[in-house]
Every structure is written in structure tokens, then in C-alpha cells.
Design a protein around this motif. Structure first.
Motif, short mmCIF file in Angstrom:
data_model
loop_
_atom_site.label_atom_id
_atom_site.label_comp_id
_atom_site.label_asym_id
_atom_site.label_seq_id
_atom_site.Cartn_x
_atom_site.Cartn_y
_atom_site.Cartn_z
N ASP A 40 37.92 -5.01 5.83
CA ASP A 40 36.59 -5.27 6.38
C ASP A 40 35.67 -6.02 5.42
OD1 ASP A 40 37.34 -4.02 8.69
OD2 ASP A 40 36.38 -2.11 8.21
N ASN A 41 35.90 -5.88 4.12
CA ASN A 41 35.00 -6.52 3.14
C ASN A 41 35.46 -7.92 2.73
OD1 ASN A 41 37.26 -5.52 1.80
ND2 ASN A 41 36.15 -5.25 -0.14
N ARG A 43 35.96 -11.62 4.18
CA ARG A 43 35.74 -12.57 5.24
C ARG A 43 35.44 -13.94 4.63
NH1 ARG A 43 37.73 -9.01 7.45
NH2 ARG A 43 37.20 -7.97 9.42
#
Length: 350
Positions: A40-41, A43
Motif C-alpha cells: 500500500d505504501n 505507488r
């Protein structure tokens, strides 16, 4: 009892047993690997294949009027100039000085007619995907599954288990290893200065073809400093000062056995016919907005008219896997999966 081998027919596909299940497994492995690579961290989520682009450029795809009548099908049916976006890329995110496979993905705009992908039937684009080697290193879906299983165990590194670690040496994938090593060991001065091939076959009406893009000798430039992004810099320096062009040629399947549909490891031996010219005018293509647009583009050989349907097991796998990966990647990046219009493209690259 001996069984008579089925006589192969020109332009005909021959799927192997268990192919549908194999493609589903490749899809599941690919999606899982994508999620593991991008927690999730982290990108943006990049493509699974050819994630590093040197840039997208504006081009004209000029179909000639003097091609043989038997080739005047689909996008080649009449003289025409299509606007095109071309993405040049590396197969891995790494220093350009490291050996890698280079790609050329062409998106033609203004293509009328219903397309193959159900959710994009009304889109007006046609994709043509090429790499800088005439053949592919995987034979069929069964071998593709083995390759993806081995790559999963090797955590994305070169899966030597696929090539050599079978206890039976007669089952080693020596031919595949040799092709892969040749693909990875080509010296590249500029993405604009090398030849690209489809490597896998496609329809041309009822016939089967492969295609290639051959650079003009004028695309050559003096060498640039070997920086981590020197291939992009080579394109920038060239297109700041002069145009570039490629000849686009197609090759007909003339022998179903010697030029197989279902084994892209085999290089076809038949004449190439020039059908179009790719003209890339002087331009700037590396603004942050242009690079972001390039990142969000989706390419698949199945963005296609039925007249140019991808053929063979590797391409049949690409249909499902590419579509699933594109949707997953765009969702994780909070970007809508959508084919751009010609107007949207020219707004940034015109």
C-alpha cells in the motif's frame, strides 16, 4: 498402433489440452506477484512487463497505396495516415546500461470497426506490440505456466529452475535459454535505432502474419553518455534536432509446419513486404504530464480489429493476463482503465 499426425493448415490455431486452466494459473500468479511487489505504501504500481518507459512519442502511421492486393486488409485496406502514440520501453526497471529486452508499443488512433475485447468494442484504437528480437523464448501455455511458477519461486529473478533443474536433461529448456540470453545481450544505442519484431503471429484476414519495424539509417545518432537513463536521453537529443522513421513490414505464413502458429520460438523464413512508414517528427515528449500519460496507457495485442486477431497460445494467454493485470494496476493506482481518444492524446503530444 501408430496415429497419423494431423496435417497443419495455414493460419489455423491448435490449442493444447489444459490451456484454459494454465492461463488462469498464470493470471493468478501474476496478480499475486504484482500485489506483493507493490504494498500500500508503494505507488505508482508499474506494469508487470516493460515497466520502464523511455517515453511516448507522437507519430504518423502512413499506409502505402502500392502494396499487394492480398495484403489490403484491416488497417492496410486503403492508403491512409493514422495518428499513433508509440511507447519505447525496457522490460525491467533498471539502469539502461544493463542488458535487457527493449520494446516498441504502437497505439493507432481513428480505427473504425468493432474490436475484439468485449469491454472495448467501440474504442477506436489498434495496438501493435513489438520487441527487439524476432522470436519469443516460450513455446506454449504449458511452458509458460512452468516459467511463471519458477519465476515465482525465484522472486522475479531469472528462473534457472525452468531452464535446467529438471532431473531429466532431455527436458531441459536449452533452446529457450539460448533465445533468452540472445535477447538479453543486445547492445542498444537508442530505442530509435534498432529493429523490432512482433515475434508472435497475427491474423491478416484468413492468413497469418508476423511484422517488423525497421529503423531508417538516419535514426542513428552519435553516442550519448552511458547514464542510467541514457536511452531516453538518446531519444531526446535526436528528436530535439531531427525526425525519425521506421519502415513497417509484414511477413506471410507460407508453410504451416516450418512457420508454426503455436511455436513462436521458430523464426519464419518468408519475404517481408513493406506496407507502411512510421514517421516521428521532431518533438518534446518528456514533460511530467506526458510521462504520466504514458504511464497510464494500456497496451495489449487484443486492442484489435478481428482482421488482426493475435494467434497462438502465448497470445491467447496474453488476452486474459494482460487485461487482468491492467485492471488491477489501474485500480491500485486509482486510475480508470480507459482507451484515450485521438483528441486527448494530441492535447498533450500534438
Amino acid at each position: 498402433m501408430q496415429f497419423k499426425k494431423e496435417k497443419l493448415e495455414l493460419g489455423k490455431e491448435y490449442p493444447i489440452a489444459g490451456e484454459i486452466a494454465g492461463i488462469k494459473e498464470i493470471e493468478q500468479i501474476s496478480i499475486e506477484a504484482l500485489k506483493q511487489s507493490y504494498p500500500d505504501n508503494v505507488r505508482p504500481v508499474l506494469r508487470d512487463a516493460h515497466p520502464k518507459h523511455h517515453g511516448c512519442v507522437r507519430a504518423e502511421f502512413i499506409v502505402h497505396d502500392d502494396i499487394p492486393n492480398e495484403l489490403k486488409i484491416g488497417i492496410f485496406k486503403q492508403p491512409c495516415t493514422f495518428t499513433a502514440g508509440i511507447r519505447f520501453s525496457n522490460n525491467k526497471v533498471q539502469d539502461d546500461t544493463k542488458k535487457d529486452v527493449r520494446g516498441m508499443a504502437i497505439k493507432l488512433f481513428g480505427i473504425e470497426g468493432e474490436k475484439l475485447l468485449e469491454r472495448q468494442k467501440e474504442e477506436k484504437t489498434q495496438d501493435l506490440l513489438l520487441i527487439n528480437h524476432p522470436v519469443f523464448f516460450i513455446k506454449n501455455v504449458q511452458d509458460y505456466v512452468e516459467f511463471f511458477r519458477s519465476r515465482q519461486l525465484s522472486q522475479g529473478n531469472l528462473p534457472l529452475k525452468f531452464f535446467f533443474l529438471n532431473p531429466n536433461p532431455f527436458k531441459w529448456h536449452l533452446q529457450e535459454f539460448i533465445i533468452g540470453m540472445v535477447m538479453l545481450n543486445k547492445k542498444v544505442s537508442s530505442p530509435l535505432a534498432i529493429q523490432y519484431w512482433s515475434s508472435t503471429p497475427y491474423k491478416l484476414g484468413d492468413r497469418a502474419i508476423k511484422f517488423t519495424a525497421v529503423p531508417s539509417s538516419k535514426n542513428l545518432i552519435s553516442s550519448v553518455a552511458q547514464t542510467p537513463d541514457y536511452l531516453r536521453q538518446a531519444m531526446i537529443e535526436h528528436l530535439n534536432n531531427q525526425d525519425a522513421s521506421f519502415d513497417f513490414l509484414i511477413q506471410l505464413q507460407t508453410d504451416a509446419k516450418k512457420m508454426p502458429i503455436e511455436d513462436p520460438r521458430v523464426e519464419w523464413k518468408s519475404p517481408f513486404h513493406k506496407v507502411a512508414t512510421i514517421q516521428i517528427s521532431r518533438q518534446q515528449f518528456d514533460s511530467p504530464q506526458q510521462m504520466e500519460f504514458c504511464e497510464h496507457l494500456s497496451f495489449t495485442p487484443w486492442h484489435s480489429l478481428p482482421e488482426h486477431q493475435p494467434l497462438g497460445g502465448v497470445n491467447r494467454a496474453r488476452k486474459q493476463v494482460y487485461e487482468a493485470l491492467s485492471e488491477s494496476r489501474h485500480n491500485l493506482n486509482n486510475v480508470v482503465v480507459k482507451e484515450p481518444t485521438k483528441e486527448e492524446f494530441l492535447e498533450l503530444f500534438g
